[in-house]
Design a protein around this motif. Structure first.
Motif, short mmCIF file in Angstrom:
data_model
loop_
_atom_site.label_atom_id
_atom_site.label_comp_id
_atom_site.label_asym_id
_atom_site.label_seq_id
_atom_site.Cartn_x
_atom_site.Cartn_y
_atom_site.Cartn_z
N TRP A 39 0.81 -1.22 0.00
CA TRP A 39 0.00 0.00 0.00
C TRP A 39 0.85 1.27 0.00
N GLY A 40 1.77 1.39 0.95
CA GLY A 40 2.61 2.58 1.02
C GLY A 40 3.53 2.71 -0.18
N VAL A 41 4.05 1.58 -0.66
CA VAL A 41 4.92 1.60 -1.84
C VAL A 41 4.15 2.08 -3.07
N ALA A 42 2.92 1.56 -3.22
CA ALA A 42 2.11 1.92 -4.39
C ALA A 42 1.81 3.42 -4.42
N LEU A 43 1.46 3.99 -3.27
CA LEU A 43 1.16 5.42 -3.24
C LEU A 43 2.41 6.27 -3.43
N THR A 44 3.54 5.79 -2.93
CA THR A 44 4.80 6.50 -3.18
C THR A 44 5.11 6.54 -4.67
N LEU A 45 4.98 5.40 -5.33
CA LEU A 45 5.25 5.33 -6.77
C LEU A 45 4.22 6.12 -7.57
N ALA A 46 2.98 6.17 -7.08
CA ALA A 46 1.95 6.98 -7.74
C ALA A 46 2.34 8.45 -7.69
N GLY A 47 2.86 8.88 -6.54
CA GLY A 47 3.32 10.26 -6.43
C GLY A 47 4.47 10.55 -7.37
N VAL A 48 5.41 9.62 -7.45
CA VAL A 48 6.56 9.79 -8.36
C VAL A 48 6.09 9.86 -9.81
#
Length: 266
Positions: A39-48
């Protein structure tokens, strides 16, 4: 408009890729709880992904976009690492109930339909302030600073609350009180969930509402949905269905605010 569509497409691609990889890991391990780490990884990559689109299109305010992206990364990677460290080898009972049985019995098709597609859609929804904010210009600068301050408050509550709970659980059962009611837990029964909500309302203020009321209204569903899940759907209320069966926890609940920190009741 084209920049917004490109940013939406980039985030959808990231969410699809992360959830596909996570589903393959879940099949290998025989448990879907690994999606919590993603979950946290996915949102981080979405931001990037959104920031890259904004940078390539030369739209939005690049400084704000990348500061917000860094803020999401600090939050998301800390959360994923925390969940990974406390993860055990078994399945989370919440997911077994959601699936209707263990993964080995219900099959991956059910898991994809009930967990991974839903989580992928949730990533796209929660990331909306980042997705649209990255390709629109700042209109109200004070909200950027207010939003980042609220993000910092939220990160404090979430990380400190998690650390205090981990320290409590590390003690032998016969050497710790029946419930944790010290530190931040003295003022709210769920400081980590409260912090999570503050993080995403802060990011919405800094990345979306700061860019004008149209962007703010178009994306307010994201922090509102996050707060709903944290309080009512998969967070505090669901956890307390089990916790309220313990007399000591009922006593604790009677004197302690459920979500927003408040002085304890006597």
């Amino acid at each position: 408009m084209n920049d917004v569509l490109a940013s939406l497409a980039a985030v959808a691609l990231v969410a699809t890729a992360v959830m596909t990889i996570t589903a393959l890991v879940a099949r290998h391990q025989g448990r879907v709880v690994v999606v919590d780490v993603a979950w946290g990884v996915a949102l981080t990559l979405a931001g990037v992904a959104s920031a890259v689109v904004g940078t390539a299109a030369d739209s939005g305010h690049l400084g704000v976009t990348w500061v917000v992206t860094a803020a999401v990364g600090v939050w998301g990677l800390r959360l994923s690492l925390h969940i990974h460290r406390r993860s055990h080898s078994g399945e989370d009972p919440r997911y077994e109930a959601m699936l209707g049985g263990p993964l080995a019995e219900v099959g991956m098709g059910v898991a994809v339909r009930k967990v991974f597609l839903v989580q992928g859609a949730a990533v796209c929804l929660v990331a909306l302030p980042l997705t649209i904010g990255a390709v629109t210009d700042v209109a109200w600068w004070p909200l950027v600073y207010v939003g980042l301050a609220l993000w910092a408050v939220g990160l404090f509550f979430e990380s400190v609350g998690d650390a205090q709970l981990a320290a409590y659980r590390a003690k032998p059962r016969d050497q710790r009180p029946p419930v944790i009611d010290t530190g931040l837990w003295r003022y709210t029964r769920h400081p980590n969930y409260f912090g999570d909500a503050c993080v995403w309302w802060g990011l919405w203020l800094a990345a979306a509402l700061a860019n004008g009321w149209v962007v703010g209204l178009a994306t307010v569903v994201a922090p509102a949905a996050m707060t709903y899940f944290l309080v009512w759907a998969t967070g505090a209320k669901l956890l307390e269905q089990t916790m309220m069966q313990r007399p000591a926890y009922r006593d604790y609940a009677a004197r302690t605010s459920m979500f927003v920190p408040m002085p304890p009741r006597h």
